[in-house]
Design a protein around this motif. Structure first.
Motif, mmCIF file in Angstrom:
data_model
loop_
_atom_site.group_PDB
_atom_site.id
_atom_site.type_symbol
_atom_site.label_atom_id
_atom_site.label_comp_id
_atom_site.label_asym_id
_atom_site.label_seq_id
_atom_site.Cartn_x
_atom_site.Cartn_y
_atom_site.Cartn_z
ATOM 1 N N ARG A 33 1.004 -1.275 0.047
ATOM 2 C CA ARG A 33 -0.091 -0.043 0.009
ATOM 3 C C ARG A 33 0.773 1.294 -0.020
ATOM 4 O O ARG A 33 0.572 2.217 -0.759
ATOM 5 N N TRP A 34 1.839 1.172 0.618
ATOM 6 C CA TRP A 34 2.843 2.267 0.813
ATOM 7 C C TRP A 34 3.578 2.565 -0.505
ATOM 8 O O TRP A 34 3.939 3.637 -1.132
ATOM 9 N N GLU A 36 2.342 1.859 -3.384
ATOM 10 C CA GLU A 36 1.316 2.509 -4.314
ATOM 11 C C GLU A 36 1.188 4.115 -3.792
ATOM 12 O O GLU A 36 1.381 5.002 -4.796
ATOM 13 N N GLN A 37 1.145 4.174 -2.619
ATOM 14 C CA GLN A 37 1.074 5.689 -2.114
ATOM 15 C C GLN A 37 2.286 6.592 -2.551
ATOM 16 O O GLN A 37 1.918 7.712 -3.106
ATOM 17 N N TRP A 40 2.274 7.276 -6.449
ATOM 18 C CA TRP A 40 1.168 8.451 -6.865
ATOM 19 C C TRP A 40 1.729 9.785 -6.483
ATOM 20 O O TRP A 40 1.531 10.706 -7.095
#
Length: 149
Positions: A33-34, A36-37, A40
């Motif tokens: 998740r990080w 991906e964060q 972006w």
């Protein structure tokens, strides 16, 4: 912090209780998740927001993730996550590299790499990188050191 490559794009993270799993450390899905964060956040910092992707009818979708978990993180740890664009073929793909470090001891907890493929948002089919992507992402390339095997 000393990073594996020069000129990283960095975000700071603090581990919250929600990120902790049954083993009392950060769950592996949280690292993804990080990744991906920060991907972006870096794209937006370079001027390629979700809205710009939509207006160009293009998306960079994950083709492959490689995540090397080196050490655990725990609740309340303060972390820094860095990313670099290390490859952009100018046609269909780009590759990012990531390094996650714990601030208090400068320990690397994760090394990762993601290869993205360009697709049309309207069809999901592979499409060439728009000139803007080639210019922006290509201009942000960081060379990886050559390693001998």
């Amino acid at each position: 912090m000393e990073w594996a490559l020069p000129n990283p794009f960095v975000i700071e993270l603090q581990v919250t209780p929600e990120a902790i799993d049954a083993y009392q450390h950060v769950n592996n899905s949280e690292y993804l998740r990080w990744v991906e964060q920060i991907s972006w956040a870096h794209s937006e910092a370079l001027g390629l927001s979700l809205e710009r992707y939509q207006s160009l009818d293009r998306a960079m979708v994950v083709h492959r993730h490689e995540l090397d978990y080196l050490a655990p993180a725990f609740v309340d740890d303060v972390l820094q996550l860095a990313t670099w664009i290390v490859a952009c073929d100018g046609r269909f793909s780009l590759t990012r590299r990531f390094q996650l470090k714990r601030v208090r001891d400068d320990k690397t907890l994760l090394n990762a790499r993601t290869r993205f493929a360009c697709v049309a948002l309207s069809s999901g089919r592979p499409k060439r990188l728009p000139d803007e992507y080639q210019h922006v992402y290509g201009g942000a390339l960081v060379a990886e050191p050559v390693t001998e095997s």
